[in-house]
Design a protein around this motif. Structure first.
Motif, mmCIF file in Angstrom:
data_model
loop_
_atom_site.group_PDB
_atom_site.id
_atom_site.type_symbol
_atom_site.label_atom_id
_atom_site.label_comp_id
_atom_site.label_asym_id
_atom_site.label_seq_id
_atom_site.Cartn_x
_atom_site.Cartn_y
_atom_site.Cartn_z
ATOM 1 N N GLY A 253 39.608 0.874 -32.636
ATOM 2 C CA GLY A 253 39.386 -0.095 -33.700
ATOM 3 C C GLY A 253 40.207 0.215 -34.944
ATOM 4 N N TRP A 254 40.343 1.512 -35.275
ATOM 5 C CA TRP A 254 41.154 1.883 -36.445
ATOM 6 C C TRP A 254 42.604 1.457 -36.251
ATOM 7 N N ALA A 255 43.130 1.718 -35.034
ATOM 8 C CA ALA A 255 44.523 1.360 -34.764
ATOM 9 C C ALA A 255 44.718 -0.150 -34.815
ATOM 10 N N VAL A 256 43.772 -0.890 -34.230
ATOM 11 C CA VAL A 256 43.875 -2.347 -34.201
ATOM 12 C C VAL A 256 43.851 -2.930 -35.605
ATOM 13 N N SER A 257 43.073 -2.321 -36.503
ATOM 14 C CA SER A 257 42.951 -2.843 -37.868
ATOM 15 C C SER A 257 44.271 -2.781 -38.627
ATOM 16 N N MET A 258 45.185 -1.913 -38.190
ATOM 17 C CA MET A 258 46.452 -1.749 -38.895
ATOM 18 C C MET A 258 47.446 -2.861 -38.579
ATOM 19 N N VAL A 259 47.375 -3.429 -37.376
ATOM 20 C CA VAL A 259 48.406 -4.347 -36.904
ATOM 21 C C VAL A 259 48.522 -5.615 -37.754
ATOM 22 N N PRO A 260 47.415 -6.326 -38.057
ATOM 23 C CA PRO A 260 47.560 -7.546 -38.866
ATOM 24 C C PRO A 260 48.186 -7.288 -40.230
ATOM 25 N N LEU A 261 47.930 -6.115 -40.791
ATOM 26 C CA LEU A 261 48.474 -5.778 -42.107
ATOM 27 C C LEU A 261 49.996 -5.754 -42.081
ATOM 28 N N VAL A 262 50.557 -5.342 -40.949
ATOM 29 C CA VAL A 262 52.010 -5.247 -40.818
ATOM 30 C C VAL A 262 52.624 -6.607 -40.501
ATOM 31 N N VAL A 263 51.931 -7.408 -39.689
ATOM 32 C CA VAL A 263 52.478 -8.682 -39.219
ATOM 33 C C VAL A 263 52.398 -9.767 -40.291
ATOM 34 N N VAL A 264 51.203 -9.945 -40.872
ATOM 35 C CA VAL A 264 51.001 -11.000 -41.870
ATOM 36 C C VAL A 264 50.315 -10.358 -43.077
ATOM 37 N N ALA A 265 51.085 -10.035 -44.096
ATOM 38 C CA ALA A 265 50.539 -9.305 -45.237
ATOM 39 C C ALA A 265 50.283 -10.247 -46.418
ATOM 40 N N GLY A 266 49.592 -9.743 -47.403
ATOM 41 C CA GLY A 266 49.178 -10.504 -48.579
ATOM 42 C C GLY A 266 47.831 -9.977 -49.025
ATOM 43 N N PHE A 267 47.365 -10.401 -50.185
ATOM 44 C CA PHE A 267 46.105 -9.869 -50.696
ATOM 45 C C PHE A 267 44.958 -10.092 -49.721
ATOM 46 N N ALA A 268 44.826 -11.311 -49.189
ATOM 47 C CA ALA A 268 43.717 -11.630 -48.285
ATOM 48 C C ALA A 268 43.771 -10.774 -47.020
ATOM 49 N N MET A 269 44.973 -10.622 -46.448
ATOM 50 C CA MET A 269 45.086 -9.846 -45.216
ATOM 51 C C MET A 269 44.846 -8.359 -45.469
ATOM 52 N N VAL A 270 45.333 -7.848 -46.588
ATOM 53 C CA VAL A 270 45.069 -6.445 -46.930
ATOM 54 C C VAL A 270 43.566 -6.226 -47.062
ATOM 55 N N LEU A 271 42.901 -7.164 -47.719
ATOM 56 C CA LEU A 271 41.452 -7.059 -47.905
ATOM 57 C C LEU A 271 40.717 -7.085 -46.568
ATOM 58 N N ILE A 272 41.059 -8.038 -45.693
ATOM 59 C CA ILE A 272 40.389 -8.163 -44.391
ATOM 60 C C ILE A 272 40.662 -6.938 -43.527
ATOM 61 N N SER A 273 41.910 -6.489 -43.529
ATOM 62 C CA SER A 273 42.280 -5.329 -42.711
ATOM 63 C C SER A 273 41.510 -4.087 -43.132
ATOM 64 N N ARG A 274 41.408 -3.855 -44.445
ATOM 65 C CA ARG A 274 40.697 -2.669 -44.924
ATOM 66 C C ARG A 274 39.199 -2.786 -44.679
ATOM 67 N N VAL B 72 52.617 -1.847 -52.415
ATOM 68 C CA VAL B 72 51.914 -3.054 -51.991
ATOM 69 C C VAL B 72 51.621 -3.943 -53.200
ATOM 70 N N ALA B 73 51.156 -3.326 -54.291
ATOM 71 C CA ALA B 73 50.871 -4.090 -55.501
ATOM 72 C C ALA B 73 52.132 -4.759 -56.038
ATOM 73 N N LYS B 74 53.258 -4.067 -55.990
ATOM 74 C CA LYS B 74 54.522 -4.629 -56.481
ATOM 75 C C LYS B 74 54.980 -5.778 -55.604
ATOM 76 N N GLU B 75 54.844 -5.617 -54.289
ATOM 77 C CA GLU B 75 55.319 -6.651 -53.364
ATOM 78 C C GLU B 75 54.506 -7.936 -53.463
ATOM 79 N N PHE B 76 53.188 -7.797 -53.649
ATOM 80 C CA PHE B 76 52.315 -8.968 -53.636
ATOM 81 C C PHE B 76 51.742 -9.315 -55.003
ATOM 82 N N GLY B 77 52.194 -8.610 -56.050
ATOM 83 C CA GLY B 77 51.757 -8.926 -57.395
ATOM 84 C C GLY B 77 50.279 -8.675 -57.645
ATOM 85 N N LEU B 78 49.750 -7.591 -57.116
ATOM 86 C CA LEU B 78 48.331 -7.286 -57.260
ATOM 87 C C LEU B 78 48.065 -6.564 -58.584
ATOM 88 N N THR B 79 46.926 -6.852 -59.184
ATOM 89 C CA THR B 79 46.492 -6.145 -60.387
ATOM 90 C C THR B 79 45.745 -4.877 -60.003
#
Length: 439
Positions: free
Chosen positions: A97-118, A49-56
């Motif tokens: 709720g746990w299952a639902v939280s995973m879906v946005p991460l797969v559909v629209v990813a990026g630092f902000a979405m990873v943060l919101i999903s987690r 994930v860090a490699k794909e989105f350039g996360l530190t």
């Protein structure tokens, strides 16, 4: 002549089937495995994930800490959920709720979405531990709760032993999104089994007719567990305060291991990604063996009259003390294999605090207040997850090399362990505080 046997509307203490008690315990153990796999998957996919989105490293640590921020807030609602709805529907609500939280991460990813999903995952996972323990405790008497509580705790270890290597393989071969979707599907399957099978045990303090639709029209038995004490009285007991300090420090270690251990093995110690995912289970194996051994012996000693102060106060405090000593020495270890052994053994010894202190808290609370008290207790515990993953990321970024940064962060956590272990050693005494609350 055949006779008809009428099942009582409410199971009373002593009437329960031990096979059924352990069957329901196993069902809740599997839910806890899913719970921990949802947490652990981020540690496994952190590098791709860090490699794909350039996360530190600091951003990865921030995501880990943000999860535990909402996890802490969510834990405060355990008592309210237990009051507003049955355990059956509360856990279904959370697992969906746990299952639902995973879906946005797969559909629209990026630092902000990873943060919101987690963060959303943390909010829905927050109340689960207290409710899972409440469900387990409803099937086991007070003096026999340490071992089933340990079974719940080692479910997290089993998730890392069984799920983590499989998720690492899935992520490596089919991408990190496939690993996330796999976990979501497993959670939904569990919901179906839970709805069909669950009913509350005789030590839960709730009328069975509320949990068992087959007995919905039965006349309720008198509630003999309605005694309540002011919440502030529970929260001010030395057992609650000292135990909270102890699990806070140990949970900080747990969250760092959950968020950073695969990266530590891969980047800090030089193992491959698949090796790091497989080795993620080594500390869990140590936890599994040590927890089951200590709690099974502890429960037997309690049944034979041993002091709860020793079993559920002194023993977990010493475990955290030994964990702290192991982590403090980590910067002086330069052999990767020895570093892995030291982290694993220290984590295994410190982790005995979770089931023993949870059981000690349940010992001092009226049955109907166990979920609420555990919810606050575990929310305080999860505060350790707010700073620890982020601290690790900052130290790794600031260090001259990754191995030095990881070792320094572990050493700081070890010092915190030492201080909190001494506090718990001096304060935790379930027998004394149970008598105080009873009066």
């Amino acid at each position: 002549m055949a006779t008809n046997t009428v099942r009582p509307a409410v199971l009373r203490p002593g009437d329960e089937s031990r096979g059924k008690a352990w069957g329901f315990t196993g069902l809740l153990m599997f839910l806890y495995m899913i719970n921990w796999a949802d947490k652990a998957v981020f540690g496994i996919i952190a590098q791709p994930v860090a490699k794909e989105f350039g996360l530190t490293s600091a951003q990865i640590g921030l995501i880990g800490s943000a999860f535990f921020l909402t996890f802490t807030i969510g834990g405060l609602f355990a008592g309210l959920l237990n009051k507003w709805m049955s355990l059956r529907w509360a856990l279904v609500l959370l697992s969906v709720g746990w299952a639902v939280s995973m879906v946005p991460l797969v559909v629209v990813a990026g630092f902000a979405m990873v943060l919101i999903s987690r963060m959303f995952l943390g909010l829905t996972e927050g109340p689960s531990s207290a409710l899972v323990h409440t469900g387990v405790y409803s099937w086991h008497p007070t003096e026999k709760r340490s071992f089933p509580s340990a079974c719940i705790s080692v479910s997290g270890s089993l998730a890392k032993v069984l799920f983590a290597p499989a998720l690492a393989v899935v992520a490596t071969n089919w991408g990190w999104r496939a690993a996330v979707l796999t976990l979501a599907a497993v959670g939904l399957i569990w919901c179906g089994a839970w709805l069909l099978l669950w009913r509350e045990g005789p030590y839960g303090g709730r009328s069975q007719s509320a949990e068992d639709p087959q007995n919905a029209d039965a006349s309720p038995a008198p509630d003999t567990t309605a005694t309540r004490v002011p919440w502030v009285t529970i929260f001010r007991t030395p057992t609650f305060l000292g135990g909270a300090a102890a699990v806070f420090s140990m949970y900080a270690v747990s969250t760092v291991i959950l968020t950073w251990l695969p990266s530590y093995f891969e980047v800090g110690l030089g193992y491959t990604r698949v090796q790091a995912g497989a080795m993620f289970g080594i500390p869990s194996i140590a936890v599994f063996v040590i927890l089951l051994l200590t709690t099974s012996i502890g429960d037997r000693l309690l049944v034979r009259g041993a002091s709860s102060r020793v079993i559920r106060g002194i023993v977990p405090s010493i475990g955290i003390l030994l964990c702290g000593l192991a982590l403090v020495t980590l910067p002086y270890i330069h052999t990767p294999v020895i570093a892995v052994v030291l982290v694993s053994l220290g984590y295994g010894l410190g982790a005995i605090a979770f089931p023993l202190l949870n059981s000690g808290l349940s010992e001092i609370c009226p049955p109907r207040q166990v979920a609420g008290a555990l919810g606050i207790f575990l929310a305080i515990m999860s505060l350790g997850g707010l700073f620890a993953p982020y601290l690790m990321g900052r130290l790794v970024d600031a260090a001259p090399d990754a191995a030095t940064g990881y070792a320094s962060a572990f050493q700081i956590l070890g010092i915190i362990n030492l201080v909190c272990a001494v506090i718990a050693l001096l304060t935790v005494n379930p027998v004394r505080d149970a008598l105080r609350l009873a009066r």
